[in-house]
Design a protein around this motif. Sequence first.
Motif, mmCIF file in Angstrom:
data_model
loop_
_atom_site.group_PDB
_atom_site.id
_atom_site.type_symbol
_atom_site.label_atom_id
_atom_site.label_comp_id
_atom_site.label_asym_id
_atom_site.label_seq_id
_atom_site.Cartn_x
_atom_site.Cartn_y
_atom_site.Cartn_z
ATOM 1 N N ALA A 187 25.226 -0.271 19.591
ATOM 2 C CA ALA A 187 24.036 -0.320 19.850
ATOM 3 C C ALA A 187 23.570 -1.779 20.407
ATOM 4 O O ALA A 187 22.360 -1.497 20.985
ATOM 5 N N SER A 188 24.413 -2.522 19.964
ATOM 6 C CA SER A 188 23.749 -4.053 20.578
ATOM 7 C C SER A 188 24.726 -4.536 21.331
ATOM 8 O O SER A 188 24.306 -5.739 21.721
ATOM 9 N N ALA A 229 20.580 2.396 13.128
ATOM 10 C CA ALA A 229 21.497 2.119 14.290
ATOM 11 C C ALA A 229 20.955 2.836 15.344
ATOM 12 O O ALA A 229 21.281 2.809 16.671
ATOM 13 N N ALA A 230 20.971 4.081 15.045
ATOM 14 C CA ALA A 230 20.634 5.263 16.196
ATOM 15 C C ALA A 230 19.629 5.202 17.094
ATOM 16 O O ALA A 230 19.015 4.484 17.980
ATOM 17 N N LEU A 231 18.430 4.342 15.971
ATOM 18 C CA LEU A 231 16.972 4.224 16.344
ATOM 19 C C LEU A 231 16.841 2.795 17.704
ATOM 20 O O LEU A 231 16.691 2.938 18.146
ATOM 21 N N ASN A 232 17.835 2.145 17.113
ATOM 22 C CA ASN A 232 17.703 0.480 17.783
ATOM 23 C C ASN A 232 18.229 1.326 18.984
ATOM 24 O O ASN A 232 18.303 0.558 19.825
ATOM 25 N N ALA A 233 19.335 1.797 18.998
ATOM 26 C CA ALA A 233 19.545 2.238 20.349
ATOM 27 C C ALA A 233 18.829 2.554 21.580
ATOM 28 O O ALA A 233 18.695 2.574 22.252
ATOM 29 N N CYS A 234 17.743 3.244 20.566
ATOM 30 C CA CYS A 234 16.781 4.153 21.969
ATOM 31 C C CYS A 234 15.832 2.937 21.929
ATOM 32 O O CYS A 234 15.306 3.182 22.885
ATOM 33 N N ALA A 235 15.279 2.135 21.303
ATOM 34 C CA ALA A 235 14.773 0.651 21.104
ATOM 35 C C ALA A 235 15.456 0.054 22.333
ATOM 36 O O ALA A 235 14.052 -0.685 23.442
ATOM 37 N N ASN A 236 17.412 -0.700 21.830
ATOM 38 C CA ASN A 236 17.249 -1.501 23.364
ATOM 39 C C ASN A 236 17.390 -0.132 24.736
ATOM 40 O O ASN A 236 17.302 -1.095 25.439
ATOM 41 N N LEU A 237 16.913 0.856 24.622
ATOM 42 C CA LEU A 237 16.844 1.585 26.601
ATOM 43 C C LEU A 237 15.574 1.537 26.101
ATOM 44 O O LEU A 237 15.500 2.312 27.823
ATOM 45 N N GLY A 238 14.697 1.252 25.109
ATOM 46 C CA GLY A 238 12.937 1.590 25.249
ATOM 47 C C GLY A 238 12.629 2.765 25.620
ATOM 48 O O GLY A 238 11.856 3.409 26.966
ATOM 49 N N MET A 265 10.658 -0.119 15.268
ATOM 50 C CA MET A 265 9.711 -0.142 16.242
ATOM 51 C C MET A 265 8.851 -1.268 16.525
ATOM 52 O O MET A 265 8.524 -0.344 17.311
ATOM 53 N N ILE A 266 8.753 -2.417 16.268
ATOM 54 C CA ILE A 266 7.901 -3.003 16.383
ATOM 55 C C ILE A 266 9.296 -3.204 18.011
ATOM 56 O O ILE A 266 8.252 -4.200 19.258
ATOM 57 N N LYS A 267 10.572 -3.688 17.981
ATOM 58 C CA LYS A 267 11.172 -3.846 19.141
ATOM 59 C C LYS A 267 10.810 -2.394 19.855
ATOM 60 O O LYS A 267 10.736 -3.188 21.569
ATOM 61 N N LEU A 268 10.824 -1.569 19.967
ATOM 62 C CA LEU A 268 10.452 -0.752 20.917
ATOM 63 C C LEU A 268 9.136 -1.032 21.473
ATOM 64 O O LEU A 268 9.335 -0.553 23.067
ATOM 65 N N CYS A 269 7.720 -0.814 20.691
ATOM 66 C CA CYS A 269 6.550 -1.549 21.392
ATOM 67 C C CYS A 269 6.958 -2.576 21.994
ATOM 68 O O CYS A 269 6.125 -2.719 24.073
#
Length: 740
Positions: A187-188, A229-238, A265-269
């Motif tokens: 993810a990173s 970890a999976a949510l971080n992957a989604c956030a990195n993809l936007g 979620m802050i990263k996703l924003c």
Amino acid sequence: MSAALLPPSLSSIFSSSSSASNPYPLHCVSPPFNLAASRPARSFLLGATASYSDPSDLSLVSPTSDLTVQALDQKLLTLLRQRKTEDAWIAYTNSPHLPSPTCLSRLVSQLSFQNTRSALTRAQSIVTRLRHERQLHRLDANCLGLLAAAATKAGHTSYATSIVKSMLRSGYLPHVKAWSAVVSGLASSGDDGPVEALRLFKAVTRRVRKFNDLQIVSNSRPDTVAFNAALNACANLGDSEKFLQVFDEMPQYGVEPDALTYNVMIKLCCKTDRKDLLVFVLERILELGIPLCMTTLHSLVSAYVGFGDLKTAEKLVQAMREQRTDLCKILRESGSEDLVENDESVFKKLLPNLTKQSDNEPPLLPKVYAPNSRLYTTLMKGYMQAGRVSDTVKMLEAMRRQDDRSSHPDHVSYTTVVSALVKAGAMDRARQILAEMTRIGVPPNLMTYNILFKGYCMQLQIDQARELLKEMVDDAGIQPDVVSYNILIDGCILVDDSAGALAFFNEMRAKGIAPTKISYTTLMKAFALSGQPKLAHRVFDEMLNDPRVKADRIAWNMLVEGYCRLGLVEEAKKIIEKMKENGLYPDVATYGSLANGIALARRPGEALLLWNEVKERCRVDKEGGKSDSSIAPPLKPDEGLLDTLADICVRAAFFKKALEIVACMEEHGIPPNKTKFTRIYVEMHSRMFTSKHASQARQDRRIERKRAAEAFKFWLGLPNSYYGSEWRLEPIDGYDSDSL
């Protein structure tokens, strides 16, 4: 730099295998595990280098008796139980037979647990041997999971991913700590890492759901760490849609979100440009009663700094300094003008408190949180990015005067100031900060030196960079990493020193530092810019053979540019064809390099072919994209490409095509350089059709070209036969306007 002047190490670099210069020569082109002994072994290379005998050379045929075999296994097992891993490794390498499954699994586990480069290499060599002997079924799931986690920690996520996937195919379920570590690493990582992370997450959860007895898969079920970890992957993809899908799966496994979940979620924003939602993420954490941590507040400050809203970031830090707990109210007042009315996005499901934002008073923090050095440093980075060097230095001085030692500047704070000074070109002042760090007992780290390397290279002071490198190694005892060498290689390019770039690349490989994609492309750039495309091609081939990196469009484009800079159009076209065969279509940079090569080679006919291809790609863009994956994707041309093509066509008197190109420029909002084209026309074509002695047949053949020339003169504003009427490209007077 001629071939005769190349350092002798060049040939050794490109002739030797990757395993000879790197302790992790991983070739994960296919799964490493095939646990069914009846299946034929696949072609899979997993090399290993170390100063010990190669265990793969040991034969399974043992001349010793069963009693001797048991004694040797017992000796090895005793060493492992005593945690004498080094002695156990020596016993393994000296053993004339293959140890028992228990010994092998324990040895791989202990080597993986050591988390060192040599230990990981040894563990991989055991896997290599077992695979060659078709004995991989001797290893249990625990040791394979530990090996995957160790490989992830070492940065070899591709290898770790292949282990987990192969375990799933073989019926093994890895422990959640093992597979979630791999998902987190993916993810990173760059390139397709986040996409692969989600695929791996879904593959494991899909397998877990197949078991009705939850007790059987209790150790493999995803926990909060795995979901984060999976949510971080989604956030990195936007990708907010996928984020919601993963988030909604958490209750199915009895998993509750924690503070880290909402930090992601802050990263996703930030990725989705929703600054207005940051305050509601904080309020949601407080509403759910999740223990708040400084990391969340740091993420908020970092988010506002990332949005360039330093005013709100300053308010947040100042409120914490004043020991206030009404941060939500401050953030609401600061961002009230940014609220999106009638928000119908997925965030309404992620943040239910959005629907009642006007009904309730903003919640208060459960206690006072004082800013620490990390928070101040984040604000300093905002000042640095905004070019406010004096404010960055003032912040450092203010941090020194703080009574709370947790607010005193650390090496990150000092490094931020060094970066701000380097960005401003104040290298002498930056070196003074470096000396001050050493004097007050805040030793600089590798990042500090890398920033200084970058500063010297940007100012073309490569000799000072070399001196700093020696000082870093000899005095500070810090060894350079791949980032350091990438910076120095790029610095050599800036001073047109391809030999120096190669020397740094060789030195990096000699130290066992694996080159990255940037290392290869930067060295390719050195050879391309110095007129040595064949050497650039050799670097590219080495890159293709390195399984740790993936040759992307940038690398292909660099190879195309290397040939085009010498006008070698045919070689460049061959590279482009291979590029297409590998699933990568040319982009504007590819076409721009090819257009420059065509201009240098003076082959205007090639320019017409290139323009036709560009025009088709532009038409796809105008029509709204492609419907078939076999069709090249849309293309949005830039000024450099179109101007070069128009220049070639005007010089070659292809006026009709030149008019098409300038019309395309105007359609894309690119102002054509009429002054330049007027000068070219006057210098080269002002006397084109003045001959009075041409035959009638020749004059007839000139009519169409003359009409296009007159239209082009009309566009330039030169005297022509079209004044007083609107020129057209359509046939007139019965003449056919075929393509030139």
